[in-house]
Design a protein around this motif. Structure first.
Motif, PDB file in Angstrom:
ATOM      1  N   MET A 381       0.539   6.944  -4.432  1.00 10.27           N
ATOM      2  CA  MET A 381       0.709   8.260  -5.055  1.00 10.27           C
ATOM      3  C   MET A 381       0.271   9.414  -4.161  1.00 10.27           C
ATOM      4  O   MET A 381       0.792  10.509  -4.256  1.00 10.27           O
ATOM      5  CB  MET A 381      -0.030   8.306  -6.383  1.00 10.27           C
ATOM      6  N   LEU A 382      -0.693   9.160  -3.270  1.00 10.11           N
ATOM      7  CA  LEU A 382      -1.159  10.287  -2.456  1.00 10.11           C
ATOM      8  C   LEU A 382      -0.668  10.202  -1.018  1.00 10.11           C
ATOM      9  O   LEU A 382      -1.168  10.883  -0.142  1.00 10.11           O
ATOM     10  CB  LEU A 382      -2.683  10.359  -2.493  1.00 10.11           C
ATOM     11  N   ARG A 383       0.331   9.335  -0.798  1.00 13.38           N
ATOM     12  CA  ARG A 383       0.892   9.274   0.537  1.00 13.38           C
ATOM     13  C   ARG A 383       1.915  10.389   0.686  1.00 13.38           C
ATOM     14  O   ARG A 383       2.961  10.355   0.052  1.00 13.38           O
ATOM     15  CB  ARG A 383       1.581   7.930   0.749  1.00 13.38           C
ATOM     16  N   PHE A 384       1.602  11.362   1.516  1.00 13.42           N
ATOM     17  CA  PHE A 384       2.556  12.457   1.673  1.00 13.42           C
ATOM     18  C   PHE A 384       3.318  12.343   2.989  1.00 13.42           C
ATOM     19  O   PHE A 384       4.454  12.728   3.092  1.00 13.42           O
ATOM     20  CB  PHE A 384       1.846  13.805   1.609  1.00 13.42           C
ATOM     21  N   GLY A 385       2.643  11.821   4.014  1.00 12.42           N
ATOM     22  CA  GLY A 385       3.279  11.862   5.321  1.00 12.42           C
ATOM     23  C   GLY A 385       3.937  10.558   5.727  1.00 12.42           C
ATOM     24  O   GLY A 385       4.858  10.540   6.515  1.00 12.42           O
ATOM     25  N   GLN A 386       3.473   9.460   5.145  1.00 20.85           N
ATOM     26  CA  GLN A 386       3.844   8.170   5.707  1.00 20.85           C
ATOM     27  C   GLN A 386       4.127   7.211   4.564  1.00 20.85           C
ATOM     28  O   GLN A 386       3.362   7.150   3.600  1.00 20.85           O
ATOM     29  CB  GLN A 386       2.630   7.687   6.503  1.00 20.85           C
ATOM     30  N   ARG A 387       5.227   6.456   4.664  1.00 19.94           N
ATOM     31  CA  ARG A 387       5.528   5.536   3.570  1.00 19.94           C
ATOM     32  C   ARG A 387       4.592   4.330   3.610  1.00 19.94           C
ATOM     33  O   ARG A 387       3.982   4.034   4.628  1.00 19.94           O
ATOM     34  CB  ARG A 387       6.981   5.095   3.628  1.00 19.94           C
ATOM     35  N   LEU A 388       4.477   3.654   2.470  1.00 22.27           N
ATOM     36  CA  LEU A 388       3.666   2.435   2.415  1.00 22.27           C
ATOM     37  C   LEU A 388       4.361   1.343   3.221  1.00 22.27           C
ATOM     38  O   LEU A 388       5.578   1.227   3.167  1.00 22.27           O
ATOM     39  CB  LEU A 388       3.541   1.945   0.971  1.00 22.27           C
ATOM     40  N   SER A 389       3.577   0.547   3.943  1.00 23.23           N
ATOM     41  CA  SER A 389       4.187  -0.583   4.638  1.00 23.23           C
ATOM     42  C   SER A 389       4.379  -1.714   3.635  1.00 23.23           C
ATOM     43  O   SER A 389       3.779  -1.716   2.570  1.00 23.23           O
ATOM     44  CB  SER A 389       3.271  -1.045   5.769  1.00 23.23           C
ATOM     45  N   TRP A 390       5.252  -2.679   4.017  1.00 26.51           N
ATOM     46  CA  TRP A 390       5.493  -3.801   3.108  1.00 26.51           C
ATOM     47  C   TRP A 390       4.190  -4.541   2.833  1.00 26.51           C
ATOM     48  O   TRP A 390       3.962  -5.028   1.741  1.00 26.51           O
ATOM     49  CB  TRP A 390       6.537  -4.753   3.701  1.00 26.51           C
ATOM     50  N   GLN A 391       3.332  -4.585   3.869  1.00 28.49           N
ATOM     51  CA  GLN A 391       2.056  -5.276   3.687  1.00 28.49           C
ATOM     52  C   GLN A 391       1.209  -4.552   2.647  1.00 28.49           C
ATOM     53  O   GLN A 391       0.596  -5.184   1.772  1.00 28.49           O
ATOM     54  CB  GLN A 391       1.333  -5.321   5.029  1.00 28.49           C
ATOM     55  N   GLU A 392       1.195  -3.227   2.734  1.00 24.09           N
ATOM     56  CA  GLU A 392       0.407  -2.462   1.757  1.00 24.09           C
ATOM     57  C   GLU A 392       0.956  -2.640   0.347  1.00 24.09           C
ATOM     58  O   GLU A 392       0.206  -2.735  -0.619  1.00 24.09           O
ATOM     59  CB  GLU A 392       0.408  -0.972   2.137  1.00 24.09           C
ATOM     60  N   ILE A 393       2.308  -2.688   0.247  1.00 25.18           N
ATOM     61  CA  ILE A 393       2.909  -2.888  -1.069  1.00 25.18           C
ATOM     62  C   ILE A 393       2.492  -4.253  -1.609  1.00 25.18           C
ATOM     63  O   ILE A 393       2.118  -4.389  -2.774  1.00 25.18           O
ATOM     64  CB  ILE A 393       4.451  -2.780  -0.982  1.00 25.18           C
ATOM     65  N   ARG A 394       2.516  -5.257  -0.697  1.00 24.74           N
ATOM     66  CA  ARG A 394       2.139  -6.599  -1.145  1.00 24.74           C
ATOM     67  C   ARG A 394       0.691  -6.615  -1.624  1.00 24.74           C
ATOM     68  O   ARG A 394       0.362  -7.146  -2.678  1.00 24.74           O
ATOM     69  CB  ARG A 394       2.350  -7.601  -0.012  1.00 24.74           C
ATOM     70  N   GLN A 395      -0.184  -5.967  -0.836  1.00 21.07           N
ATOM     71  CA  GLN A 395      -1.596  -5.914  -1.236  1.00 21.07           C
ATOM     72  C   GLN A 395      -1.758  -5.237  -2.585  1.00 21.07           C
ATOM     73  O   GLN A 395      -2.505  -5.684  -3.449  1.00 21.07           O
ATOM     74  CB  GLN A 395      -2.411  -5.130  -0.196  1.00 21.07           C
ATOM     75  N   ALA A 396      -1.022  -4.129  -2.757  1.00 17.77           N
ATOM     76  CA  ALA A 396      -1.120  -3.375  -4.010  1.00 17.77           C
ATOM     77  C   ALA A 396      -0.689  -4.240  -5.181  1.00 17.77           C
ATOM     78  O   ALA A 396      -1.321  -4.253  -6.242  1.00 17.77           O
ATOM     79  CB  ALA A 396      -0.247  -2.126  -3.934  1.00 17.77           C
ATOM     80  N   VAL A 397       0.403  -4.990  -4.989  1.00 18.58           N
ATOM     81  CA  VAL A 397       0.918  -5.812  -6.077  1.00 18.58           C
ATOM     82  C   VAL A 397      -0.066  -6.935  -6.394  1.00 18.58           C
ATOM     83  O   VAL A 397      -0.294  -7.277  -7.548  1.00 18.58           O
ATOM     84  CB  VAL A 397       2.296  -6.394  -5.699  1.00 18.58           C
ATOM     85  N   GLN A 398      -0.685  -7.478  -5.329  1.00 21.27           N
ATOM     86  CA  GLN A 398      -1.597  -8.598  -5.561  1.00 21.27           C
ATOM     87  C   GLN A 398      -2.894  -8.175  -6.229  1.00 21.27           C
ATOM     88  O   GLN A 398      -3.381  -8.837  -7.119  1.00 21.27           O
ATOM     89  CB  GLN A 398      -1.902  -9.303  -4.236  1.00 21.27           C
ATOM     90  N   GLY A 399      -3.460  -7.084  -5.793  1.00 27.08           N
ATOM     91  CA  GLY A 399      -4.764  -6.788  -6.392  1.00 27.08           C
ATOM     92  C   GLY A 399      -5.056  -5.308  -6.534  1.00 27.08           C
ATOM     93  O   GLY A 399      -5.969  -4.926  -7.246  1.00 27.08           O
ATOM     94  N   GLY A 400      -4.275  -4.489  -5.871  1.00 26.96           N
ATOM     95  CA  GLY A 400      -4.517  -3.057  -5.974  1.00 26.96           C
ATOM     96  C   GLY A 400      -5.605  -2.620  -5.011  1.00 26.96           C
ATOM     97  O   GLY A 400      -6.783  -2.816  -5.260  1.00 26.96           O
ATOM     98  N   SER A 401      -5.205  -2.056  -3.863  1.00 29.59           N
ATOM     99  CA  SER A 401      -6.208  -1.510  -2.950  1.00 29.59           C
ATOM    100  C   SER A 401      -6.021  -0.021  -2.878  1.00 29.59           C
ATOM    101  O   SER A 401      -4.895   0.468  -2.804  1.00 29.59           O
ATOM    102  CB  SER A 401      -6.023  -2.120  -1.558  1.00 29.59           C
ATOM    103  N   ARG A 402      -7.112   0.708  -2.962  1.00 34.56           N
ATOM    104  CA  ARG A 402      -7.015   2.157  -2.840  1.00 34.56           C
ATOM    105  C   ARG A 402      -8.019   2.633  -1.823  1.00 34.56           C
ATOM    106  O   ARG A 402      -9.133   2.166  -1.810  1.00 34.56           O
ATOM    107  CB  ARG A 402      -7.320   2.806  -4.182  1.00 34.56           C
TER     108      ARG A 402
END
Lengths: 402, 313
Positions: A381-402
């Motif tokens: 939600m607060l990424r303004f300049g750079q898209r999430l990488s697939w790895q970050e998306i995977r991490q988010a889906v697995q457990g949610g990292s902020r």
């Protein structure tokens, strides 16, 4: 989840979208154009189809012993002419609309020649067929003559008796199917707006205020429901327009006069499209949260909308073999299910286990999709300049990292 | 009990250590300055308080417990990344944002109208946000922060884009809020803007807290025994003064440890050949203190206005 806040988001998003000029045009002007268009077409069609003048008949074969008109005074009236030249002259001077000439060898060849000033009208042809049967059956009892002269109503019915389609009720199948297609397009359209809704918040930098006011679930819930309501409002406007257009058309187009809305089909479509909408909107909102630009998000969105359109692209496969393997797979796969079921419904009887399995998979996928969207949204939600990488998306889906 | 307690909090983004072992407390009725240059970790610290980011280690206690959804309504936050709905009329936009904080629509509208009046925006209430000037949008953003009357206000760079008149207006608003018992956290790199306003501060540099405490105490501990005087006439030697050098049109006098500023003032006033135009205890500015602290630590002078990107963005 605090429903009051979901409602505040829903209401504000809904009003903001509905008040846009483009929306008003498509939601109100398009239906108006449909109604006016159908009315004009109906009027023109009706006037073109109406056979107002009598029609000449020349019986060179002596096949018609009585040559009398049908007892219904609204039916086309026929006038016997002595020969072909007189009949053609009558067509030319406008005394009659058309002339039918039975060849001298009609008894063996069944040859009839028709003359008309313009195109030979269907009403004249149909009327002539009825006239011929009526007169060929002269001498039979009155009720038999009437039956012989009437067109039959052919009904095609599935073996288990759950579906039928007749020559006079084909609109009952085709019109709900068109409605399902329109509904589908609206649903995909409103779900696609979910991408824009998320990217907009990012681009306007309101995201940080929003997420420190309400929870991501409340925000996404409100937005997704608002988009659905916007789509449904448009559908309702179009639905009313279509209903009015149908009423107008029924009065003028004979094929539609037997039309009855297939409500069970519409309810099935609604029940399937709601979870389908949630899946699409959820996945697209996740795409919006993971990226930073609308263009990039829309590219990602294609991966979701394209499979949804697959049944339309592969319609020939479904229509030629509605119970084949491909049709069954597309019935069970959540993104293709709604459209596949709508198409198969018209042409076959879908096994009940497939309907139930398809619906259960749809609902489960809808829940999963919304949860996935909320997690990716939190991470991105607060990424303004750079898209999430697939790895970050995977991490988010697995457990949610902020 | 402190309204905000941050205890030994750290946060890393990839290779970058954005915040390292930062601790602070904020009480009701005070303005707390979270100060430091761009990229020092201020915004990341605030985002951890608000649960936008999770700290890698350390504890944050907000209003007596962990941050949760219900506490969001008790906090007003002016993010560094400003943004409003550009296509909406100003009033509608601000009322919507207040409603998201749980305020009923009618109450939200009343409060928004009050602040529009106070910040001189009442005439623009029905203009679309995109038609407002940058300064007006900045003030509107401040209204979005305060309209729901939160107990805790967090301002990230509150004076960005404001002219001196509006800086004064916003400072007045903050002082009113402090007087009414609210807690205010103000994060800024413009330290000179806020020294008169803050009760206590945390000075951060490169993710670490370097100075923490009451502003007055910090300033006096860095003041040394010095005064600044401006006189008409020849100052000449003054008893008890070790060194004298010009500073901004005045003279800075370093006193020996037995001499008080009052004694020097009395002696100067007693001299018929001098007219004292100005006299003050030489309090060091926050910029000076920051430079001296950071220079002591690293041996080099930091670039205060380095355009370092703040943490994650």
């Amino acid at each position: 989840m605090r429903l009051r806040l979901v409602w505040v988001v829903l209401k504000s998003e809904y009003l903001r979208r509905v008040k846009r000029r483009g929306y008003l045009l498509s939601a109100l002007l398009v239906p108006l154009i449909i109604i006016v268009g159908v009315a004009i077409a109906g009027f023109l069609g009706a006037s073109a189809e109406t056979v107002t003048k009598p029609i000449a008949v020349v019986d060179q074969a002596g096949a018609l012993s009585s040559a009398e008109n049908l007892p219904n005074p609204n039916d086309v009236q026929f006038v016997a002419y002595p020969d072909e030249e007189a009949a053609i002259a009558a067509v030319n001077d406008g005394t009659v609309d058309a002339a039918f000439v039975l060849a001298p060898d009609y008894a063996t060849t069944r040859k009839v020649t028709a003359y008309s000033a313009g195109d030979l009208q269907r009403g004249a042809q149909d009327g002539f067929r009825r006239y011929m049967r009526w007169n060929l059956a002269a001498g039979l009892p009155e009720d038999l003559r009437a039956r012989a002269s009437d067109e039959m109503d052919l009904v095609a019915r599935s073996l288990d008796g759950t579906r039928e389609m007749s020559e006079s009720t084909w609109p009952n199948v085709v019109i709900p199917f068109i409605a399902a297609m329109l509904f589908f397009i609206t649903v995909i359209g409103s779900a696609s707006d979910a991408v824009r809704a998320v990217v907009d918040e990012k681009e306007s930098r309101t995201m940080e205020i929003l997420v420190t006011s309400i929870s991501p679930n409340e925000l996404m819930g409100g937005k997704i429901l608002a988009l659905f309501a916007v789509g449904m409002t448009q559908m309702a406007a179009w639905g009313v327009a279509a209903a009015v257009a149908l009423i107008v058309a029924k009065m003028n187009i004979p094929e539609l006069s037997h039309f009855q809305m297939n409500w069970s089909f519409l309810i099935l479509v609604l029940a399937m499209f709601l979870p389908a909408y949630m899946i699409t909107a959820g996945l697209l909102a996740a795409a919006g949260a993971a990226t930073t630009e609308l263009r990039e998000a829309q590219q990602l969105a294609t991966f979701v909308t394209l499979p949804s359109m697959l049944p339309a692209i592969l319609s020939f496969v479904i229509l030629t073999n509605p119970n084949g393997l491909a049709s069954t797979i597309m019935t069970l796969f959540p993104l293709t299910a709604p459209l596949t079921v709508s198409m198969r419904w018209a042409f076959t009887s879908i096994p009940i286990w497939q309907l139930v399995a398809s619906f259960v998979i749809l609902v489960a996928s809808a829940v999963g999709s919304i949860l996935l969207a909320a997690r990716v949204f939190q991470a991105g939600m607060l990424r303004f300049g750079q898209r999430l990488s697939w790895q970050e998306i995977r991490q988010a889906v697995q457990g949610g990292s902020r | 009990m402190a309204l905000v307690e941050v205890q030994h909090v750290s946060k890393r983004f990839g290779q970058m250590q954005a915040v390292r072992d930062v601790s602070l407390e904020v009480d009701q009725g005070e303005i707390f300055g979270l100060l430091g240059p761009n990229g020092a970790g201020k915004t990341t610290t605030i985002r951890m308080m608000l649960n936008i980011f999770r700290p890698d280690s350390g504890t944050i206690i907000m209003m007596g417990g962990p941050m949760n959804e219900d506490k969001k309504a008790r906090i007003g936050y002016l993010p560094e990344e400003r943004g409003l709905y550009r296509e909406l009329p100003l009033l509608e936009c601000l009322v919507y944002l207040a409603q998201l904080k749980g305020v009923e629509k009618a109450a939200a509208e009343k409060s928004v109208r009050h602040y529009l009046e106070q910040l001189d925006l009442a005439e623009s209430a029905n203009k679309k946000v995109k038609d407002l000037s940058r300064g007006m949008q900045q003030k509107a953003q401040i209204i979005a922060t305060v309209a729901h009357e939160p107990e805790l206000l967090i301002y990230d760079e509150p004076f960005q884009g404001l002219d001196p008149v509006n800086v004064r207006r916003v400072k007045d608003l903050m002082e009113e809020q402090r007087a009414s018992g609210k807690a205010i956290i103000m994060s800024t790199h413009q330290m000179n803007q806020v020294e008169a306003l803050c009760d206590r501060i945390l000075l951060v540099n490169r993710g670490e807290g370097v100075l923490y405490g009451r502003l007055a105490d910090i300033q006096s501990s860095f003041a040394g025994n010095a005064i600044r005087v401006q006189v008409e006439g020849e100052l000449g030697p003054v008893p008890g003064v070790l060194a004298m050098h010009p500073e901004n049109g005045a003279q800075r006098l370093t006193l020996d440890e037995h001499t008080s500023p009052q004694a020097v003032l009395a002696s100067l006033c007693g001299r018929p050949d001098l007219k004292v135009l100005g006299f003050e205890v030489a309090t060091p500015s926050l910029d000076d203190i920051f430079i001296s602290v950071v220079t002591d630590a690293s041996g080099e002078v930091p670039d205060l206005h380095a355009a370092a990107q703040e943490a994650i963005t």
